[in-house]
Structures are given as structure tokens and as C-alpha cells.
Enzyme design. Structure first.
Site, PDB file in Angstrom:
ATOM      1  N   GLN A 159      56.843 -16.006  21.369  1.00 52.30           N
ATOM      2  CA  GLN A 159      55.894 -15.052  20.784  1.00 52.30           C
ATOM      3  C   GLN A 159      54.458 -15.245  21.265  1.00 52.30           C
ATOM      4  OE1 GLN A 159      57.695 -15.773  16.636  1.00 52.30           O
ATOM      5  NE2 GLN A 159      57.022 -13.668  16.525  1.00 52.30           N
ATOM      6  N   HIS A 195      63.783  -7.520  29.783  1.00 52.93           N
ATOM      7  CA  HIS A 195      63.693  -7.020  31.165  1.00 52.93           C
ATOM      8  C   HIS A 195      64.795  -5.999  31.473  1.00 52.93           C
ATOM      9  CE1 HIS A 195      61.391 -10.939  32.277  1.00 52.93           C
ATOM     10  NE2 HIS A 195      60.646 -10.071  31.633  1.00 52.93           N
ATOM     11  N   ASP A 239      56.338 -11.550  28.335  1.00 54.71           N
ATOM     12  CA  ASP A 239      56.059 -12.146  29.650  1.00 54.71           C
ATOM     13  C   ASP A 239      54.720 -12.877  29.650  1.00 54.71           C
ATOM     14  OD1 ASP A 239      58.381 -10.988  30.472  1.00 54.71           O
ATOM     15  OD2 ASP A 239      57.482  -9.680  32.009  1.00 54.71           O
ATOM     16  N   ARG A 278      52.485 -25.976  13.506  1.00 55.48           N
ATOM     17  CA  ARG A 278      53.912 -25.861  13.814  1.00 55.48           C
ATOM     18  C   ARG A 278      54.093 -24.918  15.008  1.00 55.48           C
ATOM     19  NH1 ARG A 278      58.174 -22.020  11.315  1.00 55.48           N
ATOM     20  NH2 ARG A 278      60.004 -22.770  12.402  1.00 55.48           N
ATOM     21  N   HIS A 284      63.431 -21.787  18.444  1.00 55.81           N
ATOM     22  CA  HIS A 284      62.933 -20.584  17.758  1.00 55.81           C
ATOM     23  C   HIS A 284      63.347 -19.367  18.597  1.00 55.81           C
ATOM     24  CE1 HIS A 284      59.733 -19.163  14.709  1.00 55.81           C
ATOM     25  NE2 HIS A 284      60.287 -18.076  15.210  1.00 55.81           N
ATOM     26  N   ASN A 301      64.939 -22.630  13.677  1.00 54.04           N
ATOM     27  CA  ASN A 301      64.164 -21.695  12.874  1.00 54.04           C
ATOM     28  C   ASN A 301      65.041 -20.514  12.481  1.00 54.04           C
ATOM     29  OD1 ASN A 301      61.526 -20.478  11.889  1.00 54.04           O
ATOM     30  ND2 ASN A 301      62.326 -18.852  13.219  1.00 54.04           N
ATOM     31  N   GLU A 302      65.217 -20.329  11.176  1.00 49.33           N
ATOM     32  CA  GLU A 302      65.863 -19.148  10.612  1.00 49.33           C
ATOM     33  C   GLU A 302      67.254 -18.858  11.182  1.00 49.33           C
ATOM     34  OE1 GLU A 302      63.320 -15.714  10.448  1.00 49.33           O
ATOM     35  OE2 GLU A 302      62.033 -16.643   8.961  1.00 49.33           O
ATOM     36  N   ASN A 313      61.048 -20.657   5.170  1.00 49.97           N
ATOM     37  CA  ASN A 313      60.242 -19.517   5.592  1.00 49.97           C
ATOM     38  C   ASN A 313      60.409 -18.464   4.511  1.00 49.97           C
ATOM     39  OD1 ASN A 313      59.677 -20.796   7.958  1.00 49.97           O
ATOM     40  ND2 ASN A 313      60.664 -19.292   9.295  1.00 49.97           N
ATOM     41  N   TYR A 317      58.988 -14.724   2.904  1.00 47.07           N
ATOM     42  CA  TYR A 317      58.146 -13.550   3.099  1.00 47.07           C
ATOM     43  C   TYR A 317      58.252 -12.518   1.978  1.00 47.07           C
ATOM     44  CZ  TYR A 317      57.046 -14.946   7.875  1.00 47.07           C
ATOM     45  OH  TYR A 317      56.579 -15.625   8.971  1.00 47.07           O
ATOM     46  N   GLU A 376      56.766 -21.169   7.010  1.00 48.43           N
ATOM     47  CA  GLU A 376      56.168 -19.881   7.368  1.00 48.43           C
ATOM     48  C   GLU A 376      55.970 -19.048   6.115  1.00 48.43           C
ATOM     49  OE1 GLU A 376      57.964 -17.227  10.283  1.00 48.43           O
ATOM     50  OE2 GLU A 376      58.538 -18.973  11.470  1.00 48.43           O
TER      51      GLU A 376
HETATM   52  C1  NOJ Z   1      59.915 -15.261  10.800  1.00 52.98           C
HETATM   53  C2  NOJ Z   1      60.094 -15.675  12.220  1.00 52.98           C
HETATM   54  O1  NOJ Z   1      60.382 -17.039  12.297  1.00 52.98           O
HETATM   55  C3  NOJ Z   1      58.889 -15.324  13.082  1.00 52.98           C
HETATM   56  O2  NOJ Z   1      59.243 -15.548  14.411  1.00 52.98           O
HETATM   57  C4  NOJ Z   1      58.468 -13.903  12.812  1.00 52.98           C
HETATM   58  O3  NOJ Z   1      57.446 -13.487  13.662  1.00 52.98           O
HETATM   59  C5  NOJ Z   1      58.043 -13.795  11.374  1.00 52.98           C
HETATM   60  N1  NOJ Z   1      59.195 -14.044  10.559  1.00 52.98           N
HETATM   61  C6  NOJ Z   1      57.479 -12.428  10.976  1.00 52.98           C
HETATM   62  O4  NOJ Z   1      58.472 -11.472  11.104  1.00 52.98           O
END
Ligand code: NOJ
Length: 506
Positions: free
Chosen positions: A38, A58, A71, A96, A141, A185-186, A328, A330, A398
């Protein structure tokens, strides 16, 4: 004062405590989080190999909302010193980030280690340590080497061995300085979205089958990397190793038994699949959900459950294999056994769960369709997990809020979200949750997967039109900085300038 507070709790309930007087402990780790694909760019720098995100963006650019790709992203490959400068500006305790497997092992396997890849992360880590910032490193990740995907990726039973060998190289290379490791991760987003659907690379869409295979081998791979660290590196390197699971909150719409059970099934389907084998006392996949999948599989004519079982030996190997639970968090949903049920693909995880979900209109909505601000959801998650899994140690690895690219620097909605979340963290600590740290997502705007550059999560805005990718602090950066510095959430704080400085000489 203490007596007054106790009296106030007893007579009036906790909400009467003047909240701004509550402090985060001095050793609480405040940080931010990012991920390699990212932010880094440098997708083919030096001898880096191709990852599944390189390959997908791609070859199928249209799957990304704005046809962008990673990229160059925020070009942290070249801007890493500026990244660390931002960490210093914020006064972070920790940062992190993730290591890109294909930057370290261009072919996926450990027979060829990229010197340039190792050198990049060495520079990044050393720059953080120079200023007293603690690195927290995620091994994976989402950017699998494409060569391993060609062999089936997470659905290959040998995947755990491949991952262990990759982990060994990373521990050997950086473990003298990195003391906090996160294996994956996730898992849900890797397995459900990447294998069971087509909403993340490798867009397999092996619905109702690939996601469960992936879940089993991912959990075993995690355990391998954990035991490797525990047996061979922990004594000499002195760190800890855990996993990060996306734990959104699923609450029953009513207090009927059916809705309560439906919410539990959805929790098992979403994150219990990954948490239960590692953190529960009995091990293995979550019982009620596994029974549902087995029953549906039989009805659908499969000779076995689409969700593979663990052997007793595997269960024992995985159980307890984590030093901490990385959360994580949200968003939140209300769950019903009978209402708001959509027509799901058969077979699929959502059909297997077979429950309905609902988001009240009054919950504030971010720029991401899936992200709203449900009341006290972090607190509910943490107290639920504490109870269910016998009081593990936690990090929020997160938590964050998205805004549209046009929204600029004055991000009061993000500030509102962060303050509420951090109040919840204090509530959780008060309730005895062993919460050790909080990583805000994200340090800066970055490539938001299938949404490309159309959703921004950064405390710092990044100008993706400018080849230098300049970073500018948003208002939320100043507010977060103030919280870190004072260890207190002052809801009336307003920054008097939008110019950043490095305050403590770090
Ligand atoms: C969790 C993910 O680990 C992260 O890569 C993502 O950008 C965020 N959520 C927001 O969507």
C-alpha cells in the site's frame, strides 16, 4: 479525588467519571500502521519478485476502481526517511509496517535471498530505532509471491512450510532489532475475499471451498512461524509473536435467542474461524459454524464438509500459539436470524452462515461503503474477546476512518472517530482488558486495494499527482499527536497551527 471518583462510580455509574482525567499508561504503545504494497512502490526495484497484487493489477487493471496500482504508491521505497520524520513529528512510540515476501525472497522460496530487499528494511528499521521508535513487523500483509500462487498459494498443504522458511529468513535478518512480530494480517480478508470471493487478489472466487482450505493452512502456517520463533529465536532475541485478526463487531438486532445465536454464528464465520483454533481452550474451528458447514455440505451432495477439520495433533499444535491477540477493528453490524437476509451464492460462507445484517442509518458513514461508526464497538469487541479467550494480551493493530480524496486536511469526522475509539480503549483498560497499544490506520494515505486511491485513511495526506509524493499533516495528525504527548483525550483541543514540528528532539 480518588474517593470522590469511587463514590461517583458507585452512585452514578461509570459514565459520570470526568473522562478527560483518564490517562493512558506510560508504557502504552501509541503507533500507526501501514502495509508494504500500500505504501512502498518500487514494485520491481532491484531484484524484487512479482507479487499477487503486481500480477493482478497489471493483468486485470479494471478490477481496481480507478485502475490505479501500487507500482509507486506513496513511494516509501524512496521516501522512508520522510516516513520516519512523520513518526517523529507525531511522537509515535511504535510503527507497524509489513515486509513484502517477494522483496526478500524474489522466487518465494528461501534458496535466493535478495540482499537489496534486506538492505531496504534494514535502513527503514535502523532509521526508526535511531529516534526511539519501536518497529512492529507484519510478515504477511497480502502480497504473496506470484510464483507461490501459481502453486496454489494458501490452498497448498505445503504452504505452512513455505511460510516457516520465509519467517526464518525475516527473523534471522531483523530479529536482533525487531521485538514485535505479527505473522498474518487479517486472515479473513486473505481467505474469504481472496479465495472465497473476488474482492482481493488472487480473485479466485472458489466460493464456499477455497476460503475454508485457505483458513486451515493459514492457521497452520501461523503456528509454524510462531513455534519457530518461540523455539529458536525468542530466548536470544527476546521478542513476541502473534497474529492480527480483523474483528468487526456483530451484535444481535434484538435480544431474542434466535438473534443472539445468529450473531454468534456470524462472529464465528467472520473471525472465529481464525481466533478459535489459536485462542480457545478446545482448539479447532468454531463448533456451531463448523456443524452448519458440514450439514449444508452434506445436503449439497459433497462427500465431505467443505470446511476441512484439524487432526487432534494439529489442534494441539495450534492451540495457544500466540503471545498476543492483534485486533484490527473498524466497523459494526446488527445481526438477525430472520430479517435483512440477502440471496447469497451457493455454496458460500455467507450462505453457510445464513443470517441477515443491518446497519442503522444514524451511524456515521465514512467514504468506504463497509465502514460506519457503531456505538462503542471497540469496547464490545475487546471485552467479548477477553471473556471468550481467557484474558489474552491485546494490541489494536489497526483502526481508522476513510474520507474521499477531495476532503482535504480538515478531517473532523476522522477526529471524532479516533477520539471515540480511544475513549473505548480507556474503558476497556478500566474493565481489566490487557490492552498494550493502539496503531492508527494509517500514517499516510495509501493504495486502498480494490478501491485504489479513491479512499483515504491517512493522518497525512499524500499527493499522488506529484512524483515526489509529498506528505502533509491533516488536522487529525495534530490531535493524535496531542493525545500521545499528554496521554489524555482532550475533546476540546484544537490545534492552533497546521505546521508540524518535531517536539521532543527525537
Ligand atoms: C485493514 C487492512 O489491513 C488494510 O490493509 C486496509 O487498508 C484497511 N483495513 C482499510 O480498509
Amino acid at each position: 479525588m480518588k474517593v470522590a471518583l469511587v463514590l461517583c462510580v458507585v452512585l452514578l455509574g461509570c459514565s459520570a467519571i470526568p473522562k478527560q482525567e483518564r490517562r493512558f499508561p506510560d508504557d502504552f504503545l501509541f503507533g500507526t500502521a501501514t502495509a508494504s504494497y500500500q505504501i512502498e512502490g518500487g514494485w520491481n526495484a532491484d531484484d524484487k519478485g512479482e507479487s499477487i497484487w503486481d500480477y493482478m493489477t497489471h493483468n486485470h487493471p479494471h478490477v481496481i476502481k480507478d485502475s490505479s496500482n501500487g507500482d509507486i504508491a506513496a513511494d516509501s521505497y524512496n521516501n522512508y526517511k520522510r516516513d520516519v520524520e512523520m513518526m517523529r513529528e507525531l511522537g509515535l512510540d511504535a510503527y507497524r509496517f509489513s515486509v513484502a515476501w517477494s522483496r526478500i525472497l524474489p522466487d518465494g522460496f528461501s534458496n535466493r535471498v535478495s540482499e537489496a530487499g534486506v538492505a531496504f528494511y534494514n535502513k527503514y528499521i535502523d532509521e526508526m530505532l535511531k529516534y526511539g521508535i519501536t518497529p512492529m513487523v507484519t510478515l504477511y500483509h497480502w502480497d504473496l509471491p506470484q510464483k507461490l500462487q501459481d502453486l496454489g498459494g494458501f490452498a497448498n498443504p505445503l504452504f505452512p512450510e513455505w511460510f516457516e522458511e520465509y519467517a526464518r529468513v525475516v527473523y534471522e535478518s531483523f530479529g536482533d532489532r525487531v521485538k514485535h512480530w505479527i505473522t498474518f494480517n487479517e486472515p479473513r480478508e486473505i481467505c474469504y475475499e481472496g479465495y472465497g470471493a473476488a474482492t482481493k487478489a488472487p480473485i479466485l472466487n472458489a466460493t464456499g471451498i477455497g476460503n475454508y482450505l485457505c483458513a486451515k493452512y493459514l492457521v497452520l502456517a501461523h503456528a509454524r512461524a510462531y513455534h519457530l520463533y518461540n523455539n529458536q529465536y525468542k530466548a536470544s532475541q527476546g521478542g513476541e509473536c502473534g497474529i492480527t485478526i480483523s474483528v468487526n463487531w456483530f451484535e444481535s438486532l434484538t435480544d431474542s435467542e434466535e438473534d443472539e445465536f445468529a450473531a454468534e454464528i456470524r462472529r464465528q464465520a467472520e473471525w472465529g474461524q481464525y481466533a478459535e483454533p489459536i485462542f480457545s481452550a478446545q482448539g479447532g474451528f468454531p463448533k456451531e459454524f463448523a456443524e452448519r458447514v458440514a450439514q449444508k455440505s452434506a445436503e449439497q451432495g459433497y462427500p465431505w464438509s467443505r470446511m476441512p477439520d484439524f487432526t487432534e495433533e494439529e489442534k494441539q499444535y495450534v492451540r495457544g500459539a500466540s503471545d498476543f491477540f492483534g485486533v484490527n477493528h473498524y466497523t459494526a453490524y446488527l445481526i438477525s436470524a430472520t430479517e435483512h437476509i440477502s440471496q447469497y451464492v451457493v455454496p458460500s460462507l455467507m450462505d453457510d452462515a445464513g443470517v441477515g445484517s443491518y446497519v442503522p442509518e444514524e451511524w456515521p458513514q465514512s467514504a468506504s461503503s463497509w465502514l460506519t461508526q457503531g456505538p462503542n464497538s471497540i469496547l464490545k469487541v475487546l471485552t467479548h474477546l477477553k471473556e471468550k479467550y481467557n484474558d489474552p494480551k491485546f494490541y489494536i493493530t489497526e483502526n481508522g476512518w476513510s474520507s474521499p480524496p477531495s476532503s482535504g486536511l480538515l478531517d473532523d469526522d476522522r477526529i471524532r472517530y479516533y477520539r471515540a475509539a480511544l475513549e473505548n480503549c480507556l474503558d476497556a483498560i478500566d474493565a481489566g482488558v490487557r490492552l498494550q497499544g493502539y496503531m492508527a490506520w494509517s500514517l499516510m494515505d495509501n493504495f486502498e486495494w480494490m478501491e485504489g486511491l479513491t479512499e483515504r485513511f491517512g493522518l497525512y495526506q499524500v499527493d499522488f499527482e506529484d512524483p515526489a509524493r509529498p506528505r502533509t499533516p491533516r488536522k487529525s495528525a495534530f490531535v493524535y499527536k496531542q493525545i500521545i504527548k499528554t496521554r489524555v483525550i482532550d475533546h476540546s483541543y484544537e490545534p492552533d497551527t497546521m505546521t508540524m514540528t518535531i517536539d521532543d528532539g527525537r
